[in-house]
Design an enzyme around this catalytic site. Structure first.
Site, PDB file in Angstrom:
ATOM      1  N   ASP A  47       0.817  -1.216   0.000  1.00 44.58           N
ATOM      2  CA  ASP A  47       0.000   0.000   0.000  1.00 44.58           C
ATOM      3  C   ASP A  47       0.850   1.266   0.000  1.00 44.58           C
ATOM      4  OD1 ASP A  47       1.013  -0.220   2.520  1.00 44.58           O
ATOM      5  OD2 ASP A  47      -0.873   0.205   3.567  1.00 44.58           O
ATOM      6  N   HIS A 255      26.587   4.071 -16.184  1.00 48.23           N
ATOM      7  CA  HIS A 255      25.399   4.306 -15.373  1.00 48.23           C
ATOM      8  C   HIS A 255      25.493   3.585 -14.027  1.00 48.23           C
ATOM      9  CE1 HIS A 255      22.829   5.357 -19.157  1.00 48.23           C
ATOM     10  NE2 HIS A 255      23.627   6.334 -18.774  1.00 48.23           N
ATOM     11  N   ASP A 272      28.087  11.904 -10.834  1.00 48.26           N
ATOM     12  CA  ASP A 272      27.136  12.478 -11.792  1.00 48.26           C
ATOM     13  C   ASP A 272      25.809  12.542 -11.044  1.00 48.26           C
ATOM     14  OD1 ASP A 272      25.344  13.090 -13.795  1.00 48.26           O
ATOM     15  OD2 ASP A 272      26.254  11.762 -15.281  1.00 48.26           O
ATOM     16  N   ASP A 283      22.217  19.036 -14.057  1.00 51.11           N
ATOM     17  CA  ASP A 283      22.970  17.826 -14.411  1.00 51.11           C
ATOM     18  C   ASP A 283      24.452  18.155 -14.367  1.00 51.11           C
ATOM     19  OD1 ASP A 283      23.718  15.346 -15.308  1.00 51.11           O
ATOM     20  OD2 ASP A 283      22.783  15.504 -17.284  1.00 51.11           O
ATOM     21  N   HIS A 366      29.779   7.798 -25.517  1.00 50.45           N
ATOM     22  CA  HIS A 366      28.539   8.574 -25.511  1.00 50.45           C
ATOM     23  C   HIS A 366      28.768   9.913 -26.203  1.00 50.45           C
ATOM     24  CE1 HIS A 366      29.969  11.261 -22.252  1.00 50.45           C
ATOM     25  NE2 HIS A 366      30.463  10.180 -21.682  1.00 50.45           N
ATOM     26  N   HIS A 370      23.286  16.712 -24.437  1.00 51.39           N
ATOM     27  CA  HIS A 370      21.868  16.400 -24.590  1.00 51.39           C
ATOM     28  C   HIS A 370      21.079  17.596 -24.090  1.00 51.39           C
ATOM     29  CE1 HIS A 370      21.425  15.683 -20.225  1.00 51.39           C
ATOM     30  NE2 HIS A 370      22.502  14.915 -20.291  1.00 51.39           N
ATOM     31  N   HIS A 377      17.026  14.470 -19.710  1.00 48.96           N
ATOM     32  CA  HIS A 377      17.197  14.341 -21.164  1.00 48.96           C
ATOM     33  C   HIS A 377      15.925  14.939 -21.750  1.00 48.96           C
ATOM     34  CE1 HIS A 377      20.782  11.584 -21.607  1.00 48.96           C
ATOM     35  NE2 HIS A 377      20.609  11.646 -20.306  1.00 48.96           N
ATOM     36  N   GLU A 409      29.557  17.451 -21.809  1.00 51.41           N
ATOM     37  CA  GLU A 409      30.054  16.417 -20.900  1.00 51.41           C
ATOM     38  C   GLU A 409      30.963  15.383 -21.557  1.00 51.41           C
ATOM     39  OE1 GLU A 409      27.026  13.488 -19.727  1.00 51.41           O
ATOM     40  OE2 GLU A 409      25.528  14.744 -20.697  1.00 51.41           O
ATOM     41  N   TYR A 413      36.969   6.711 -20.466  1.00 49.57           N
ATOM     42  CA  TYR A 413      36.748   5.579 -19.571  1.00 49.57           C
ATOM     43  C   TYR A 413      37.677   4.464 -20.025  1.00 49.57           C
ATOM     44  CZ  TYR A 413      32.718   8.605 -19.500  1.00 49.57           C
ATOM     45  OH  TYR A 413      31.911   9.715 -19.479  1.00 49.57           O
ATOM     46  N   ARG A 430      34.779  12.039 -16.238  1.00 49.80           N
ATOM     47  CA  ARG A 430      33.819  12.832 -17.002  1.00 49.80           C
ATOM     48  C   ARG A 430      33.682  14.186 -16.318  1.00 49.80           C
ATOM     49  NH1 ARG A 430      30.194   9.450 -17.254  1.00 49.80           N
ATOM     50  NH2 ARG A 430      28.625  10.011 -15.689  1.00 49.80           N
ATOM     51  N   GLU A 432      31.095  17.506 -16.591  1.00 52.29           N
ATOM     52  CA  GLU A 432      29.820  17.906 -17.202  1.00 52.29           C
ATOM     53  C   GLU A 432      29.305  19.199 -16.587  1.00 52.29           C
ATOM     54  OE1 GLU A 432      25.374  16.015 -17.954  1.00 52.29           O
ATOM     55  OE2 GLU A 432      26.631  15.241 -16.325  1.00 52.29           O
TER      56      GLU A 432
END
Length: 469
Positions: A47, A255, A272, A283, A366, A370, A377, A409, A413, A430, A432
């Site tokens: 619930d 991710h 990130d 972001d 990548h 974006h 996104h 960004e 890697y 990274r 960004e």
């Protein structure tokens, strides 16, 4: 009533103007009725529901945050005769339910607070819609986005067709409403940009706190807790997305969620993570050493990624292709991979060879940007829908316009492998930032958290110095 609802009800004209733009666009296509529903509530287990988050398209046109709500826009309405063009369906006032769940506007209060022409209880939606659709030329909604809404629309149309013997006609056309809304959302107005700047500032403060509190021996989830604390302490409603806090080799997993891994001596920490404020996302990604000091190999790779980001930033301005920042970043990253020997110089003589053969994609898989806005996104096509198809069946990238918001960004890697120099193994970096496109360039709204490696080290060093302010 929460502070977000209060602030948006004060800015009711913003939402009214957006609805008028949609109505004007629909009138140009022959009119008809548009239907925009908010998101459904979703059960988490037994619930307990997941925290409710409104549908972005619905919120963009209403500022209304309650569940169980539908907006109807009638582009065929005779407003001079008093016909309602914007109609809200929402939950009725219910004192008993408010005791359990909190304040509800109810239809009448919502109508005045948010500037609708009419409002009905949500329980009357299936009764009212066949009446509203009668003799309409078209129905416009998010085709195929919700099986439940698709089924409702079919039910409404069936009810209208059942009246054909008395001369009532059902809409002969159903069209997707989202392309109109996507184009509207793509260029932000001053109202939106002000919120996004505040969201960016909160997220930057959270990243600074994470840098300042990080120590070898901390779990990733402990670092994540510092971010979440800052988001809520500064008034953001929630994270904008599932954050990444990755220590060491985990940073090479794009991710990776914050887990149980421990930050060790010599590890880099890639974060990130960012907040959502009043319906708008930020972001940010930063990468920093757990000890507060980069190793020479880490600094080499970091400098390459930072140079790539600066190249992309320099390429971001109104009038250029959306792909221009990515192309600029890729060239710098490819040259760096060649210079360090991560990409085999015996196989690729020049940076052009690396790019042509896409040898960089093993380490940079990548894209550089974006769209950013209500969704992390965000809505909007990346290619020009009106451009002809090229030889590969693709359309040209669209041109950037002042007021668009996007991320910048780049990253590298470098997973451990036999053909990778050992000193660079398992380095993931990274960087960004969020950018608002301007006529002459772009405005970075997330730079309250440093990107320069010397500034990062200084920030972390000062936080570890006894009696540091």
């Amino acid at each position: 009533m929460n502070s977000s609802t209060e602030s948006h009800s004060l800015g009711v004209d913003v939402y009214r103007r957006r609805r008028e733009r949609v109505l004007a666009a629909l009138r140009q296509t022959g009119g008809g009725l548009a239907v925009i529903a908010t998101a459904p509530e979703v059960m988490r287990n037994r619930d307990a529901d997941y925290p409710f988050r409104h549908d972005s398209y619905f919120y963009y046109l209403t500022g209304f945050t309650e569940p169980e709500a539908v907006l109807v826009l009638d582009a065929s309405a005779d407003t001079e005769a008093g016909d309602p063009a914007s109609i809200l369906f929402c939950r009725e006032k219910n004192v008993e339910r408010e005791t359990w769940e909190g304040f509800r506007y109810g239809p009448e209060a919502a109508r005045y607070a948010f500037g609708f022409d009419a409002a009905f209880p949500i329980d009357q939606l299936d009764t009212e819609m066949p009446r509203l659709l009668a003799d309409m030329p078209a129905i416009h909604y998010a085709l195929g986005s919700s099986a439940e809404l698709d089924a409702q629309v079919r039910g409404w149309l069936k009810a209208v067709r059942a009246q054909s013997r008395i001369g009532v006609k059902a809409p002969s056309k159903a069209s997707d409403l989202l392309p109109i809304l996507d184009e509207m959302r793509l260029v932000k107005d001053d109202h939106e940009l002000a919120i996004m700047r505040r969201a960016a500032s909160i997220s930057a403060e959270a990243h600074r706190r994470a840098m300042q509190t990080c120590r070898p021996g901390m779990h990733e989830y402990e670092i994540e807790a510092e971010l979440l604390y800052t988001f809520r302490r500064r008034g953001a409603q929630a994270p904008a997305y599932g954050g990444i806090v990755a220590a060491g080799a985990n940073a090479c997993v794009l991710h990776y969620p914050a887990g149980n891994a421990i930050a060790c001596e010599g590890d880099l920490i890639l974060i990130d993570a960012a907040c959502e404020l009043d319906g708008y996302a930020s972001d940010i990604t930063r990468t920093f050493p757990a000890t507060g000091r980069f190793t020479s190999a880490q600094r080499e790779i970091y400098d390459i990624v930072l140079a790539a980001q600066y190249a992309a930033i320099d390429a971001t301005r109104a009038g250029v292709s959306f792909d221009a920042p990515h192309e600029a970043a890729v060239r710098v990253l490819a040259q760096g991979l060649l210079d360090t020997g991560i990409v085999d110089k015996n196989k690729f003589a020049t940076v052009d060879d690396v790019i042509a053969e896409r040898a960089y994609q093993r380490f940079y898989m990548h894209r550089t940007s974006h769209w950013l806005g209500m969704d992390v996104h965000d809505a909007g096509d990346y290619r020009d829908a009106h451009a002809p198809l090229d030889d590969h069946g693709a359309r040209a990238w669209r041109k950037l316009v002042a007021g668009m918001t996007l991320t910048i960004e780049p990253g590298l890697y470098i997973r451990a492998a036999e053909d990778v120099p050992e000193r660079y193994a398992n380095i993931g970096i990274r960087i960004e930032d969020d950018a608002i496109v301007t006529a002459a360039g772009c405005e970075l709204i997330t730079r309250e958290v440093p990107v320069d490696p010397d500034e990062i080290e200084a920030l972390m060093r000062d936080a570890r110095t006894p009696n540091a302010s």
